[in-house]
Motif scaffolding. Sequence first.
Motif: not given
Lengths: 619, 488
Positions: A455-463
């Motif tokens: 869905x709308x959730x997005x994260x960077x690999x570092x996060x």
Amino acid sequence: MRSTSTDFENRGRIIILIFVGVMLAFMARLAFLQLFSEEYDKYADSNAQLKKIIYPERGVIYDRNGKLMVYNQAFYDIMVTPREMKGLDTLEFCSTLKIDRSFFEKRMAEIRNRRLNPGYSSYTPQLFMSQLSVEAYGPLQEKLYRFPGFSITNRSLRRYSRPIAAHALGYVAEVDRKDIEIDAYYIQGDYSGRSGIEKMYEKVLRGEKGVEVLLRDVHGRVKGSYSEGRRDLPPVPGNDLILSLDIDLQEYGEKLMENKRGAIEAIEPKTGEILAYVSAPSYDPSLLVGSRRMKHYLELESSPHKVFLNRPIQSFYPPGSTFKPAQGLVLLQEKVITASTKYACQGGYYFLGLKLGCHNHRSPLNLPEAVSASCNAYFAAAYRGLIDHDNYSSVQEAYGRWRELICSMGFGSRLGVDLPYEQSGWIPDTQYYNRIYGQRGWRGATIISNAIGQGEILATPLQMANYCAMICNKGWYITPHIVREVKGQATDSSFVKKHVSGIDPVHFEPIIEGMRGAVTSPMGTSRGVAVPDIEVCGKTGTAENPGVDHSIFMCFAPKDDPKICLLVFIENGGFGATWAVPMASLMLEQYLKGSIAPNRKWMETRLLNANLMNVEPKE
Amino acid sequence: MNQKNKTLSLWKAVDIQSLFIYLLLITVGWLTIYSASYNFDSVAIFDLSSTSGKQLIWIAVSVLVGISILIIDARFYYYLSYNLYIALLFLLLLTILIAPEIKGSRSWLVFGPLSIQPAEFAKFATALALSRFLADYGYNIKDTKRIVLLFALLLIPVGMIFLQKETGTALVFLAFLLVFYREGMSGLLLFVGACLLSYFVVGLRFGEQTLWEHTSMGNFSVLLLIALVMSGLFFRYRKKDNKTWLILLLANILPVLAALLLNRYTKWGFDIAVLQLVLLSLSVLYALFQSIRINSRIPALIALFTVLSTAFLFGIDYTFDRLLQPHQQTRILVLLGTMDDPSGVGYNVNQAKISIGSGGFWGKGYLNGTQTKLKYVPEQDTDFIFCTIGEEFGFAGSAMLLIIYSYLLIRLIFMANRQRFVFARIYGYCVASLFFVHLLVNVGMVLGLMPVIGIPLPFLSYGGSSLLGFTILLFIFLRLDADNLRRH
């Protein structure tokens, strides 16, 4: 023609008055300049002396074990003072430097062009050619006295002990007009860090320029030092940096990621220190040094694989199933479930025509089992239970509480890593859903994709890597950082402070148990990560996208005293177990054991030979 | 009277004071040129290839020419003045046609190692011609034909020098307006011309600078000047106890002072020029009111002049910003020295101020100036030679030099006034006025008060043509004066 008394005799007196008035005004001005204003003395002082800038040595960079990564090598810049060029034998000059006449004319025209060279003055040395090697400098040095107006400044350029870590280190390049306007420290021809830690730590790395005060003779040549060097200011060398990176692990990670796109992040959970920072595809950082920098830069820039995208902090994706442990933690914290709560799964989650498929596993499962098996139905049902729960006065309040806890794990905003241009990822806020669906138009089922990290959730690999560290620390993390120590300076306090999540530490047991189960249990999704003699915990994930799925895997080891957290992210890598899981396994082994056991070399060979570059996303 | 007696009495009759000052100045000039071009390799002062060596040759030539001038019969200069003038015009014309371009000007005639600048000799020739014309016919504004001829005599060489791109030298010919004034030209004309010229120079010279970011320095200064001139005119034409001038002065100055303080010490900054315009408008209304009250045209005329001056100021701005091409703007700004970048024209002026300012009261001592020595000041032995004096001899030396010059100017006027022949008197005024304008422009430029116009400082600057030109100019007058005394 005899003079008779004229009508205008008094005009002679007026003319004398004018003469005297002007002379008095001039004397007043003289008095002002010479007697009452001291600033001209000061100017005169600074004027009679030639202030020659001595460039400090830029700080060198070591890895966490003291192995040299970045150092400096001397090069020579040719400077020209246009006003003093009289009598230059251009032909001989050009042949000494092995340049042709038209190049010489072009450079001189560029130097004199105020638009290209805003700091131009014909009285001060201007950069004519930069970065001559020692070999090219030799012949020039012998004849330099015959070329009026030309002088040499020696500068040093960056050298790299191994062709790795380009995205973390960044590069150094000549300042442009804007830099000079922003920071008065720079003058034309100076270098400054453009990206990576070279940019982030520019002020400690660059040191302070020194000044040698010299007296010039009438030909503009240096005559000797002014007042025996008493006014000289020695340059202050830049501070050295000790990185948290492990140069061997970094090199190994980059080797594994050759011919793949993606990222590997390794973090030491107790300190937040980044052990490996791989962004693939990468490049040799020494390509961006020296006179051919621009050419290489353009070549790399034009690659379709976005070489300069700093994937660990600049790309962001839906975290997929790696988000399930976070989900479980919030559910436990909000008492929607307990570790033993079970949900049934009939190969997926069905609700009002909505379907989230699942893998084939037994049913019903409790929380640790659901994490191990990555059961979509479990988390979907429980997430709906949370959002629509009676404990909250509204969907908005429930979602707001959920979001708050998720964000406390480092999602949704920049972590504050010591690298420039970090992206923040995204956890939508309540207003966002209100705007899309209307105040009363949404509930748990509407946003059910969030349950499984889509869905709308997005994260960077570092996060994601940081979130993994937060899990094995049972509820806290230290902002990930790549510089362990600036020599001669105290540690940055923001890299010591613990960020505590909103989750009670007791809730981490079942989640870690589930992640351990993912590696050990028969229905686990991460069995391929197992390293002999080491207790590894892990969680796979798949980020759906229009093309082949991105494969994600996060893990940490050993289970009871975690030394390393890993996040492997492979663009278009398909199901996590195929590439990301074995890659993580090798990285863990390399870091914890120092080498790869012979009986696992086949795995290494398979990964090294894999080429996922041309698996292009389908439109 | 036999020949020998005549010559003897001639030497007695020559004005010793001017002669002494002349010799003093060329000596000081020579030593200063040596100092300005002196370098650490210590070239011998008599080395004929160095600037001081070359200047020594020119000094010798000049002295010889000076002596020759004294020997020639005084009437010669009167009778041959037009011939000399026409000869010089031909030389100027020749120069325009054949001169090579040197440093952006086409004013040099080159004969092998020798180059001369005919424009330098045009000064004395024009002075002779104008003196003769004025002596013969007087300055009579009603005789239009003669006035036109007079101005033609003045403007023909000026135009030719302009064509040689020697703007500075051409402007020097404005000096003759002082002579015209002395001989009867309306003083008002001189005054109005001086006002407009200074508004123009000040307005553009400081146009780019601002006072605390709101006010243009150029507008502020010119409006202030206009207000001062207005009250000055009321003072000049006041009737007995009329205090209008004082009222206007205070009304224009005090609010502006308050505004300056407000801008300086508080954060309520605003464009002071607007306030000045309001005050000037009120002053004009008040002047008109006075005009009616005392039934006189004078206050109204002053008001009109004020209005026209203000319109002139904004007319310059408009013309400059809207009508001129960028390269034309640049040329004017460079001439005025406002292109204030450290390496451009502003560099010279700035360096000049620094080297003079660093001289202090007693200076750094002969040959000890660092600024001029290290070539920070360009043209240090020609147009900027005053810097070397300022730096090495300080306030004491440079003020002394200005006093010597002033004494020479006053002495020349005194001598001019004692002439029985109108021709000699007018010529004396020509000499004094030419020297004065050179000082005004050259020293003003070096002190940063004037636009950058490259003209030499009389008798000091390096350069054969200018030294010889000034020598001839002065010595012809010394000869005329000696004749005047002898035939007493």
